[in-house]
Design an enzyme around this catalytic site. Structure first.
Site, short mmCIF file in Angstrom:
data_model
loop_
_atom_site.label_atom_id
_atom_site.label_comp_id
_atom_site.label_asym_id
_atom_site.label_seq_id
_atom_site.Cartn_x
_atom_site.Cartn_y
_atom_site.Cartn_z
N SER A 26 0.89 -1.09 0.10
CA SER A 26 0.09 0.03 -0.17
C SER A 26 0.88 1.09 0.05
CB SER A 26 -0.76 -0.02 1.41
OG SER A 26 -1.93 -0.94 1.08
N GLN A 56 -9.12 2.33 -0.61
CA GLN A 56 -9.02 2.91 -2.27
C GLN A 56 -9.81 4.08 -2.34
OE1 GLN A 56 -8.99 -1.04 -4.37
NE2 GLN A 56 -7.14 -1.52 -3.59
N ASP A 66 -7.05 -8.06 4.15
CA ASP A 66 -6.23 -8.81 3.43
C ASP A 66 -5.56 -10.18 3.94
OD1 ASP A 66 -6.60 -7.17 1.22
OD2 ASP A 66 -4.72 -5.93 1.81
C1 S3P Z 1 -5.64 -1.08 0.02
C2 S3P Z 1 -6.93 -1.08 0.41
C3 S3P Z 1 -7.63 -2.33 0.66
C4 S3P Z 1 -6.86 -3.60 0.57
C5 S3P Z 1 -5.81 -3.57 -0.80
C6 S3P Z 1 -5.16 -2.09 -0.57
C7 S3P Z 1 -4.78 0.37 -0.16
O1 S3P Z 1 -8.34 -2.48 -0.48
O2 S3P Z 1 -7.75 -4.79 0.36
O3 S3P Z 1 -5.18 -4.71 -0.84
O4 S3P Z 1 -3.76 0.13 -0.52
O5 S3P Z 1 -5.67 1.33 -0.03
P1 S3P Z 1 -9.89 -1.65 -0.23
O6 S3P Z 1 -9.65 -0.07 0.11
O7 S3P Z 1 -10.88 -1.65 -1.39
O8 S3P Z 1 -10.67 -2.38 1.07
#
Ligand code: S3P
Length: 461
Positions: A32, A184, A341
């Site tokens: 991330s 995200q 995750d």
């Molecule tokens: C992430 C947010 C998560 C996570 C992904 C990475 C990020 O997804 O599952 O592996 O880096 O912001 P969501 O925000 O869609 O839940």
């Protein structure tokens, strides 16, 4: 009535004795934060050094997008990069390929809309079937000229390729309550909001990982948080950096979870993972491990990118057996984002925990790189594991004595790195003498390219 044995059942005589994991190491940089470190270089012209950037497939896709946007990117070694961000960013000459990376696609959609850089965002088969309405709705509400395609079999769902068209007028700030806890989506809005006219406010009924907020604040960008409300002031004009900027990516707690998951299942393991990101919005899995009796210790050692980092260690003494793993654990919607995750890995460890592991409020698991509930169920069934799927989660009845068997055909991973890594952990801990074939091992490189090698090194007698 004759009950025929399950495949291989007749061969099972005793629990095999896997080799404990021993050692001190650093896991690769956080995925991330790796994406965000690259994207930070778009925010101000100037020179940057990025340290400890994971060279996994996902973050590499983001780096390649930066090159296509006109950044000068030079490797120093496998994990460190020199970057020059120009005053005028380029318009990519070809579609930006986000490959398997949802974070790359969703955050770039917000950032490029804010920067008014026309582009097409494409992804691999998995990413091209993931829902994009969740970012298109707020971005379009801000005035972004961004479109997607109807999903081939779900006409109500919009998917990639995404097209960012030229903007006549700048975006305008919005006030938006997230319909699902998603960092995200939140980050796409905040990235766009930074360049919009006025203020953008995002309300999160259930908190999700807050890396974008911390990074913005550590870079001196105009973002504030108050409770569950995040506000970013727009009008950002990409002022040049006053001095070269160095960003060091802390180690990935999600990668650490796979090592510590194997260690938790194998008595006698003594492991320390250093320089790991210790953001509480990422460590929900540690709480679950502790509820099961796995004595994970955390020690803070520093800060970077607005985050705390430190070590995660587990010392399972020789006498301890997996019978120590016990406890009923129930997770509901507010618990999920901090371990979303790691749920596949937790489903693996739960196999050997005396107790019931009940996961609800995790419908998002069906919209990840694969439908992780369906994939886990079939993978576990293939090796004698236990899992009852629910629409928004699953139930696992754990058993410290449960025997597993090699699958009769390659395990379906859905080309999903976390399913592949999770099944490797179970194989190592529960059936170490037989290699369980996976239908795709390369997908592990999406987040942890050298997992097999690292695991083998830690298990050297
Ligand atoms: C992430 C947010 C998560 C996570 C992904 C990475 C990020 O997804 O599952 O592996 O880096 O912001 P969501 O925000 O869609 O839940």
């Amino acid at each position: 009535m004759v009950i025929s044995p399950l495949p291989h059942e007749q061969d099972l005589v005793a629990l095999p004795n896997p080799q404990p994991l021993k050692g001190t190491l650093s896991v690769p940089g956080d995925k991330s934060l790796g994406h965000r470190a690259w994207m930070a270089t778009l925010l101000r012209p100037g020179t940057y050094t990025l340290y400890n950037v994971p060279n996994n497939a996902d973050v590499t896709a983001t780096r390649e997008c930066m090159t296509a946007l006109g950044l000068d990117v030079t490797p120093v070694n496998e994990t460190d990069w020199q970057v020059t961000s120009p005053t005028a960013l380029g318009t990519p000459a070809h579609p930006l390929d986000c490959k398997n990376a949802g974070t790359a696609m969703r955050l770039l959609a917000g950032l490029l809309s804010g920067l008014n850089i026309p582009a097409t965002l494409v992804g691999d088969v998995s990413l091209s079937s993931r829902p994009m309405d969740r970012i298109l709705t707020p971005l379009q509400r801000m005035g972004a000229n961004i479109t997607g395609q109807a999903h081939p079999s779900k006409p109500n769902v919009t998917v990639a390729p995404l097209q960012i068209h030229p903007q006549i007028a700048p975006l305008t700030g919005i006030s938006y309550t997230l319909p699902m806890p998603s960092a995200q989506v939140k980050s796409a809005i905040l990235m766009a909001g930074l360049f919009a006219q006025g203020t953008t406010t995002v309300m999160e009924p259930i908190p999700s990982r807050d890396h974008t907020e911390r990074l913005f604040q550590s870079l001196g960008l105009p973002l504030t948080t108050e409770g569950s409300t995040i506000t970013v002031q727009g009008g950002w004009q990409r002022p040049a950096l006053e001095a070269p900027l160095a960003l060091t990516v802390p180690g990935d707690p999600s990668s650490a979870a796979f090592i510590l998951g194997a260690a938790a299942l194998i008595p006698g393991s003594i492991i320390t993972l250093e320089n790991v990101l210790l953001n509480p919005t990422r460590l929900g899995w540690v709480k679950v491990f502790r509820q099961w009796g796995v004595p994970i210790k955390i020690q803070e050692t520093g800060t970077s990118m607005g985050e705390t980092l430190g070590s995660l260690s587990l010392s399972w003494d020789k006498e301890s057996s997996t019978d120590r793993l016990k406890g009923d654990v129930t997770l509901t919607d507010s618990d999920i984002p901090a371990l979303i995750d790691e749920l596949p890995l937790l489903a693996i460890v739960a196999q050997r925990v005396q107790g019931t592991f009940t996961v609800g409020g995790a419908e998002e698991l069906r919209h990840k790189e694969s439908d992780r509930i369906a994939l886990l169920q079939s993978a576990l069934r293939a090796v004698g594991g236990n899992m009852t799927p629910l629409a928004d989660g699953f139930i696992i009845e754990g058993d410290p004595q449960r025997m597993f068997f090699a699958p009769t055909a390659a395990i379906s991973t859905g080309h999903d790195h976390r399913i592949a890594l999770s099944m490797r952990v179970l194989n190592t801990a529960a059936d170490p003498n037989i290699y369980w074939p996976l239908d795709n091992t390369e997908c592990m490189a999406v987040s942890f390219p050298k997992f097999d090698t690292v695991l083998a090194q830690l298990q050297q007698p």
